[in-house]
Design a protein around this motif. Structure first.
Motif: not given
Length: 156
Positions: A51-67
């Protein structure tokens, strides 16, 4: 001295026998939650832990943006709220029972209200053109990274 130790031991054994010992060892709310997992077949041990980690997430980054990619299986986009504050992305929503008219025999997926803060690697400006797209249970958020102009350094 041995008599005093024996008396302490007997007092503790008496408390243990009466149940007061375990009440003082365990937090009442936590114990109740754990016991509910074993007595209610509709609640699984994995659900309470996830429950505390819902929803699962992934953070990615490049020189131009964060996804940011967020898994939201069975959640409709109308049931999700997004906001950014203090360097974090906040997601809030509801995951409803898929078949409310059926009795749950085993449940491993999270159901109910959720709220989570996902720290961002960079500060986001108030005028940033943030986009969010929801497709097949996957929420994709794109945040442009602040571009710092190249600054020449004068050598003396």
């Amino acid at each position: 001295m041995e008599i005093n130790k024996m008396k302490q031991w007997l007092d503790m054994a008496k408390q243990f026998h009466q149940g007061q010992f375990w009440d003082s060892v365990f937090d009442q709310d936590y114990t109740k939650q754990v016991m509910e997992q074993f007595t209610n077949p509709a609640v699984s041990v994995n659900q309470a832990a996830a429950a505390p980690s819902f929803p699962r997430a992934e953070v990615l980054k490049s020189n131009r943006e964060i996804v940011i990619l967020i898994d939201l299986p069975g959640v409709r986009k109308e049931e999700v709220e997004l906001s950014i504050m203090d360097g974090s992305l906040y997601i809030k929503g509801v995951s409803n029972q898929s078949y409310p008219d059926l009795q749950v025999v085993q449940a491993e997926r999270f159901k109910g209200e959720f709220e989570r803060a996902i720290p961002l690697p960079d500060k986001v400006g108030s005028g940033a053109k943030i986009s969010a797209k929801f497709d097949n249970g996957m929420l994709e958020i794109r945040i442009p990274r602040p571009q710092r102009p190249r600054e020449n350094i004068r050598i003396e």
